[in-house]
Scaffold this motif. Structure first.
Motif, short mmCIF file in Angstrom:
data_model
loop_
_atom_site.label_atom_id
_atom_site.label_comp_id
_atom_site.label_asym_id
_atom_site.label_seq_id
_atom_site.Cartn_x
_atom_site.Cartn_y
_atom_site.Cartn_z
N GLN A 1 -66.83 -9.24 17.29
CA GLN A 1 -68.23 -9.05 16.88
C GLN A 1 -68.34 -7.99 15.78
N LEU A 2 -67.54 -6.93 15.88
CA LEU A 2 -67.61 -5.85 14.89
C LEU A 2 -67.12 -6.31 13.51
N THR A 3 -66.23 -7.31 13.48
CA THR A 3 -65.68 -7.78 12.20
C THR A 3 -66.28 -9.10 11.74
N ARG A 4 -67.31 -9.57 12.45
CA ARG A 4 -67.82 -10.93 12.23
C ARG A 4 -68.24 -11.19 10.79
N HIS A 5 -68.78 -10.18 10.11
CA HIS A 5 -69.34 -10.39 8.77
C HIS A 5 -68.40 -9.94 7.66
N HIS B 1 -65.41 -10.09 4.93
CA HIS B 1 -65.03 -11.20 4.05
C HIS B 1 -63.84 -11.98 4.59
N TRP B 2 -62.81 -11.29 5.04
CA TRP B 2 -61.62 -12.01 5.50
C TRP B 2 -61.87 -12.78 6.79
N ARG B 3 -62.85 -12.34 7.58
CA ARG B 3 -63.18 -13.09 8.80
C ARG B 3 -63.93 -14.37 8.47
N THR B 4 -64.81 -14.33 7.48
CA THR B 4 -65.59 -15.52 7.15
C THR B 4 -64.70 -16.63 6.60
N ARG B 5 -63.49 -16.28 6.17
CA ARG B 5 -62.56 -17.27 5.64
C ARG B 5 -61.52 -17.69 6.68
N TYR B 6 -61.74 -17.32 7.92
CA TYR B 6 -60.78 -17.64 8.99
C TYR B 6 -60.91 -19.10 9.37
N GLY B 7 -60.05 -19.96 8.86
CA GLY B 7 -60.22 -21.40 8.98
C GLY B 7 -59.49 -22.01 10.17
N ALA B 8 -59.43 -23.33 10.15
CA ALA B 8 -58.77 -24.09 11.23
C ALA B 8 -57.26 -23.90 11.16
N ASP B 9 -56.60 -24.16 12.27
CA ASP B 9 -55.16 -23.97 12.37
C ASP B 9 -54.56 -25.24 12.99
N PRO B 10 -53.61 -25.89 12.30
CA PRO B 10 -53.04 -27.14 12.83
C PRO B 10 -52.26 -26.97 14.13
N ARG B 11 -51.94 -25.73 14.49
CA ARG B 11 -51.18 -25.50 15.73
C ARG B 11 -52.04 -25.59 16.98
N LEU B 12 -53.37 -25.52 16.80
CA LEU B 12 -54.25 -25.30 17.95
C LEU B 12 -54.22 -26.39 19.04
N PRO B 13 -54.08 -27.69 18.71
CA PRO B 13 -54.10 -28.68 19.80
C PRO B 13 -53.06 -28.44 20.88
N LEU C 1 -54.91 -9.25 16.96
CA LEU C 1 -55.98 -10.20 17.28
C LEU C 1 -56.13 -11.25 16.19
N PHE C 2 -56.03 -10.82 14.93
CA PHE C 2 -56.18 -11.71 13.77
C PHE C 2 -54.94 -11.59 12.90
N GLU C 3 -54.09 -12.58 12.89
CA GLU C 3 -52.88 -12.46 12.09
C GLU C 3 -53.19 -12.46 10.59
N ASP C 4 -54.39 -12.90 10.21
CA ASP C 4 -54.79 -12.88 8.80
C ASP C 4 -55.49 -11.59 8.41
N ALA C 5 -55.61 -10.64 9.34
CA ALA C 5 -56.27 -9.38 9.00
C ALA C 5 -55.47 -8.64 7.94
N PRO C 6 -56.12 -8.04 6.95
CA PRO C 6 -55.39 -7.29 5.93
C PRO C 6 -54.69 -6.08 6.54
N LEU C 7 -53.64 -5.63 5.89
CA LEU C 7 -52.93 -4.45 6.36
C LEU C 7 -53.85 -3.24 6.32
N ASN C 8 -53.55 -2.27 7.19
CA ASN C 8 -54.33 -1.02 7.25
C ASN C 8 -55.82 -1.29 7.47
N SER C 9 -56.10 -2.28 8.32
CA SER C 9 -57.50 -2.64 8.58
C SER C 9 -58.22 -1.51 9.31
N GLN C 10 -59.36 -1.14 8.79
CA GLN C 10 -60.24 -0.20 9.47
C GLN C 10 -61.66 -0.74 9.37
#
Length: 284
Positions: free
Chosen positions: A153-157, A159-171, A101-110
């Motif tokens: 929603q469970l990961t909304r707060h 740290h790594w989610r709050t830094r999830y920025g824009a992506d130039p590929r999106l258009p 779901l999030f390619e920037d999620a840290p490894l072994n995310s729980q």
């Protein structure tokens, strides 16, 4: 089990997630623990339980969150008992899905829940929707979207989610995704296939698509199928055959979506289709 108590348990074939809806009066269950994450909501009444050395009272509008190994019990302190809905999420599944779901999620995310009982309307709505789509056997892409939203929603707060920025590929992502949905509208595709075709993770895919078209990919796909259903029904095909051809689990499943979109059943539309304007989703 007491005749006043009941349990409705199901398991989603694709994810292995168990969905439980139950009602208890008086004593519900002794102290125990699970090897899954538990995410649930109380529908009615007061659900009282001890967990992490604290007595909690869950009422409608609150979400309760338990980690694997959290020992808890349950009872109904009020006359009418309580009714609740619960999702059992496997830790291995969570780790895998967060990575997709999030390619920037840290490894072994729980997940780690700071509070066992919280008031969070967005999370409550996401929990409710995930339960309904899984327990009701919705289309694969609809179930996956609801689960993605729950994980979001469970990961909304975090740290790594709050830094999830824009992506130039999106258009370009939304246009690629739309083309893919049109090409595969008759198949039981999942969000992971659409994401793979566009080269981004599922979170970015859904965000880009909604920004471009005002609908999430799953809702757009349903509209494509409903447009096809209208054409097939107008040509005289029976609703049951149309449901099977378009990948709905049964005729009633097609009927629920059809009524929500057009205000009448497939059978009624089949009988009166010549009197209705064309509202099909076209590819422009």
């Amino acid at each position: 089990m007491d005749s006043q108590n009941w349990i409705d348990l199901a398991q989603d074939a694709d994810t292995g997630i168990e969905t439980l809806r139950a009602h208890f009066k008086g004593h519900a269950y002794d102290p125990h623990w699970h090897d899954s994450y538990l995410v649930g909501i109380t529908e009615q009444g007061v659900q009282q339980f001890n967990c992490r050395r604290t007595k909690h009272q869950s009422t409608p509008g609150k979400v309760f969150l338990l980690e694997p190994g959290d020992i808890h019990d349950g009872d109904a302190p009020t006359e009418g008992g309580f009714t609740y809905r619960m999702l059992y999420l496997d830790p291995v599944w969570i780790e895998r899905e967060l990575g997709a779901l999030f390619e920037d999620a840290p490894l072994n995310s729980q997940l780690s829940f700071a509070n066992t009982l919280i008031t969070d309307p967005q999370l409550m709505q996401a929990t409710q929707m995930a339960f309904q789509t899984l327990h009701g056997g919705e289309l694969k892409i609809v179930r996956q979207t609801a689960l993605d939203n729950l994980l979001g929603q469970l990961t909304r707060h975090l740290h790594w989610r709050t830094r999830y920025g824009a992506d130039p590929r999106l258009p370009l992502v939304a246009q690629k995704a739309r083309d893919y949905l049109h090409a595969h509208a008759h198949q039981d595709i999942g969000l992971e296939q659409v994401a793979a075709a566009t080269g981004v993770d599922r979170f970015r895919l859904t965000r880009a698509f909604k920004a471009a078209y005002g609908l999430a990919p799953h809702a757009y796909l349903v509209q494509l199928r409903l447009a096809k259903a209208r054409r097939l029904l107008a040509s005289g095909e029976q609703p049951a055959a149309v449901a099977m051809e378009l990948g709905f689990s049964d005729q009633s499943h097609l009927g629920r979506w059809f009524v929500r979109a057009y205000g009448l059943t497939p059978a009624m539309y089949r009988n009166r289709c010549s009197n209705l304007p064309d509202m099909t989703v076209g590819k422009h």
